[in-house]
Design an enzyme around this catalytic site. Structure first.
Site, PDB file in Angstrom:
ATOM      1  N   ARG A   2      21.844   3.454  -0.510  1.00 56.14           N
ATOM      2  CA  ARG A   2      20.590   2.746  -1.109  1.00 56.14           C
ATOM      3  C   ARG A   2      20.325   3.375  -2.535  1.00 56.14           C
ATOM      4  NH1 ARG A   2      14.695   3.520   1.613  1.00 56.14           N
ATOM      5  NH2 ARG A   2      13.414   2.496   0.292  1.00 56.14           N
ATOM      6  N   SER A  25       9.867  15.000  -7.620  1.00 59.30           N
ATOM      7  CA  SER A  25      10.133  14.143  -6.302  1.00 59.30           C
ATOM      8  C   SER A  25      10.055  15.018  -5.008  1.00 59.30           C
ATOM      9  CB  SER A  25      11.880  13.580  -6.695  1.00 59.30           C
ATOM     10  OG  SER A  25      12.709  14.848  -6.827  1.00 59.30           O
ATOM     11  N   ASN A  56      11.452  14.686   1.365  1.00 63.62           N
ATOM     12  CA  ASN A  56      12.098  13.915   2.227  1.00 63.62           C
ATOM     13  C   ASN A  56      13.218  12.843   1.821  1.00 63.62           C
ATOM     14  OD1 ASN A  56      10.311  12.200   1.058  1.00 63.62           O
ATOM     15  ND2 ASN A  56       9.462  11.427   2.581  1.00 63.62           N
ATOM     16  N   TYR A  57      12.986  12.470   0.536  1.00 64.70           N
ATOM     17  CA  TYR A  57      14.372  11.706   0.015  1.00 64.70           C
ATOM     18  C   TYR A  57      14.746  12.203  -1.537  1.00 64.70           C
ATOM     19  CZ  TYR A  57      13.487   7.560   2.934  1.00 64.70           C
ATOM     20  OH  TYR A  57      13.357   6.721   4.072  1.00 64.70           O
ATOM     21  N   ASP A  74       1.840  23.920 -12.920  1.00 61.57           N
ATOM     22  CA  ASP A  74       0.396  23.484 -13.919  1.00 61.57           C
ATOM     23  C   ASP A  74       0.857  23.223 -15.281  1.00 61.57           C
ATOM     24  OD1 ASP A  74      -0.604  23.123 -11.425  1.00 61.57           O
ATOM     25  OD2 ASP A  74      -2.279  24.612 -11.984  1.00 61.57           O
ATOM     26  N   GLU A  77       3.146   7.978  -5.754  1.00 64.45           N
ATOM     27  CA  GLU A  77       3.448   7.745  -4.258  1.00 64.45           C
ATOM     28  C   GLU A  77       2.774   9.073  -3.394  1.00 64.45           C
ATOM     29  OE1 GLU A  77       7.301   6.783  -2.973  1.00 64.45           O
ATOM     30  OE2 GLU A  77       6.564   6.414  -1.121  1.00 64.45           O
ATOM     31  N   CYS A  85       6.532   8.819   4.065  1.00 63.97           N
ATOM     32  CA  CYS A  85       5.151   8.334   3.886  1.00 63.97           C
ATOM     33  C   CYS A  85       4.657   6.929   4.202  1.00 63.97           C
ATOM     34  CB  CYS A  85       4.976   8.356   2.125  1.00 63.97           C
ATOM     35  SG  CYS A  85       6.193   7.424   1.413  1.00 63.97           S
ATOM     36  N   THR A  86       5.811   6.014   4.706  1.00 61.22           N
ATOM     37  CA  THR A  86       5.471   4.731   5.123  1.00 61.22           C
ATOM     38  C   THR A  86       5.779   4.934   6.691  1.00 61.22           C
ATOM     39  OG1 THR A  86       7.922   4.267   4.692  1.00 61.22           O
ATOM     40  CG2 THR A  86       6.283   3.518   3.019  1.00 61.22           C
ATOM     41  N   GLU A  88      -2.342  12.589   8.705  1.00 66.92           N
ATOM     42  CA  GLU A  88      -1.175  12.546   8.372  1.00 66.92           C
ATOM     43  C   GLU A  88      -0.217  13.558   9.126  1.00 66.92           C
ATOM     44  OE1 GLU A  88       0.385  12.037   4.504  1.00 66.92           O
ATOM     45  OE2 GLU A  88       2.038  10.752   5.037  1.00 66.92           O
ATOM     46  N   ARG A 127       9.173   0.819   2.597  1.00 66.07           N
ATOM     47  CA  ARG A 127       9.289   0.721   1.136  1.00 66.07           C
ATOM     48  C   ARG A 127      10.134  -0.528   0.843  1.00 66.07           C
ATOM     49  NH1 ARG A 127      12.263   4.542  -2.665  1.00 66.07           N
ATOM     50  NH2 ARG A 127      12.783   5.404  -0.530  1.00 66.07           N
TER      51      ARG A 127
HETATM   52  O1  G3P Z   1       8.301   8.614   2.175  1.00 63.94           O
HETATM   53  C1  G3P Z   1       8.620   8.223   1.035  1.00 63.94           C
HETATM   54  C2  G3P Z   1       8.914   6.677   0.953  1.00 63.94           C
HETATM   55  O2  G3P Z   1       9.274   6.166  -0.378  1.00 63.94           O
HETATM   56  C3  G3P Z   1       9.444   6.179   2.040  1.00 63.94           C
HETATM   57  O3  G3P Z   1      10.513   5.323   1.916  1.00 63.94           O
HETATM   58  O4  G3P Z   1      12.048   3.771   2.666  1.00 63.94           O
HETATM   59  O5  G3P Z   1      11.203   5.524   4.277  1.00 63.94           O
HETATM   60  O6  G3P Z   1       9.836   3.356   3.724  1.00 63.94           O
HETATM   61  P1  G3P Z   1      10.828   4.397   3.029  1.00 63.94           P
END
Ligand code: G3P
Length: 483
Positions: free
Chosen positions: A111, A159, A162-163, A223, A258, A292-293, A385, A445
């Site tokens: 990806r 960043s 998780n990715y 900071d 995000e 996050c999604t 969450e 996403r």
């Molecule tokens: O958690 C970060 C985010 O961008 C999720 O992407 O592809 O897992 O929906 P995805």
């Protein structure tokens, strides 16, 4: 290919086209969440070194911003090709450093290459416009506004774990094609994966100083970096807590953020319950829920809740639990604090009377996929969450109750609605206070050229390839007076 970035388990930083060590000889150990083995050590930079890096990024940017877009694009294309050539090594480092399962690791790499290539091509199609003055009342046609886009300058890309490859690249590539220089501050856990990515851009022929990396302790340099006067844009993915902190201290610096989410899957009475169960389970438990999604709550109409839960349970039992190299889908969470937090939410739900359907088993950081029924709005699991493999089902009496509970969250990233009735689907979608609503699909996403945004505590600004390029560039307006 990646030999330059590491010496004897010590990973360097990319500065002005070279891989170097910090002068203070301080490092941070990165241990694998899979087995606690040492993945490597990363540099802990000082504030003085941060200053030097930002200065270098600022000076280098001008020439890059003046380079024709087609030349910038061809470097991005080369980086994408290098990523694909080294896909196995990159995917292995993800499995080791962040315990990502094999399939998700491989798909993150593919990806990322696709993202970079699409970004390079999209950049070539960015155009300006000319606007005539007499469109506005009271003006004659005596002026022409020529509008085109210019870079913002130095972009700070922060960043998340998780990715570490994809969410670094999804900041770096649009920033670069827009003509900015980039400073990448990767997460501490995930930094090594991100440094591998940085080398792919370096190897592709990015001029010196256009991509620099900073690693170190956030408590020491975080900071300082964020508030540095020569940072022109902040692109951050991470928790809402950290995002709010950045927004509070950064001042008048434009940002893309995000942040967290509590994405709801709303299942109506006429939904295809087999399909919904499969999609919800994959949406909730992929990468052990550390997205996050991820689907983070199910709001099911009472009439279909039993059958839905039965179908979901069947799907959950198919998920293999263990280490990435064993082919498991549910793998250890990123650290023990993360696992402790998930356990707290599980315990709270049990204490307040939720019905455990499956799961609540833990081995170190490894949490087995857990599903609860009869979760109520009095439980923490309804609102917080977890970022782990745990899913609450909240039963509702009607669609408006589902919408009300969905909207009561502080978050507003995405939501799903499962129904065969398109009118009802749009009714729900229209009322939900989120960036994106998926009809009959899990929350996610991609594809990455779609706009991606969160409202309320879930984010700031809009990402997505074209949107990210636009966000990290600004209009330049030149007005020609023709009379
Ligand atoms: O958690 C970060 C985010 O961008 C999720 O992407 O592809 O897992 O929906 P995805």
């Amino acid at each position: 290919m990646f030999e330059k970035i590491c010496d004897n388990e010590i990973y360097k930083i990319l500065y002005n086209g070279e891989w170097i060590n910090s002068r203070n000889n301080k490092t941070i150990e990165i241990l694998s969440p899979v087995d606690n083995s040492l993945v490597g050590k990363i540099q802990a930079l000082t504030k003085e070194e941060v200053d030097e890096i930002i200065k270098n990024s600022k000076e280098s940017q001008k020439a890059w911003g003046n380079l024709p877009i087609s030349e910038r694009a061809s470097i991005l294309h080369k980086a994408a090709a290098i990523i694909e050539e080294n896909a196995d090594e990159l995917s292995q480092i993800l499995q080791l450093e962040i315990a990502k399962d094999i399939e998700s690791s491989q798909s993150e790499i593919k990806r990322t290459a696709d993202f970079i290539r699409f970004t390079a091509d999209e950049g070539k199609h960015m155009q300006g416009e000319t606007i005539l003055s007499d469109n506005f009342p009271g003006f004659k046609r005596d002026r022409v506004s020529v509008v085109y886009r210019v870079p913002v300058g130095v972009v700070l890309a922060i960043s998340p774990f998780n990715y570490p490859i994809n969410l670094s690249a999804s900041k770096i590539a649009p920033a670069l094609i827009a003509g900015n220089s980039v400073i990448l501050k990767p997460p501490t856990q995930g930094a090594i994966s991100a440094l591998y990515l940085a080398e792919t851009f370096n190897k592709a022929g990015l001029p010196k100083g256009i991509l620099n990396t900073i690693t170190g302790k956030s408590s020491e340099i975080g900071d300082y970096l964020i508030t540095h006067k020569d940072i022109n844009f902040i692109n951050f993915t991470g928790s809402t807590e950290v995002g709010k902190h950045i927004a509070e201290i950064a001042g008048m610096v434009p940002m893309l953020m995000e942040l967290g989410g509590k994405d709801a899957a709303i299942v109506l009475e006429d939904a295809d319950l087999n399909e919904a169960a499969k999609l919800i389970v994959s949406g909730a438990y992929n990468y052990s829920g550390q997205r996050c999604t991820a689907v983070k709550r199910v709001l099911a109409l009472e009439a279909v809740a039993d059958k839905l839960i039965q179908n979901m349970t069947q799907e959950i039992t198919k998920l293999k639990v263990g280490a990435p190299k064993e082919g498991a889908k549910i793998t250890p969470l990123i650290n023990s604090a993360a696992a402790d937090f998930v356990q707290e939410l599980i315990d709270d739900a049990i204490n307040k009377g939720a019905k455990l359907i499956i799961g609540n088993k833990r081995e170190g950081n490894l949490i087995y996929p857990t599903l609860f029924d009869y979760v109520t709005t009095a439980m923490r699991l309804a609102w917080e969450e977890p970022f782990g493999p745990i899913l609450p089902v909240i039963r509702v009496q009607n669609v408006d109750e589902a919408i009300a509970i969905a909207n009561k969250s502080q978050y507003g990233l995405q939501a799903s609605v499962f129904t065969q009735n398109i009118k009802e689907a749009f009714y729900v979608a229209d009322k939900l206070e989120v960036g994106t609503v998926h009809i009959n699909n899990k929350t996610e996403r991609g594809p990455d050229h779609f706009p991606f945004l969160g409202v309320k505590a879930s984010g700031l600004g809009t990402q997505g390839i074209r949107y990210s390029i636009e966000a990290m560039s600004r209009p330049k307006v030149v007005v020609l007076n023709i009379n």
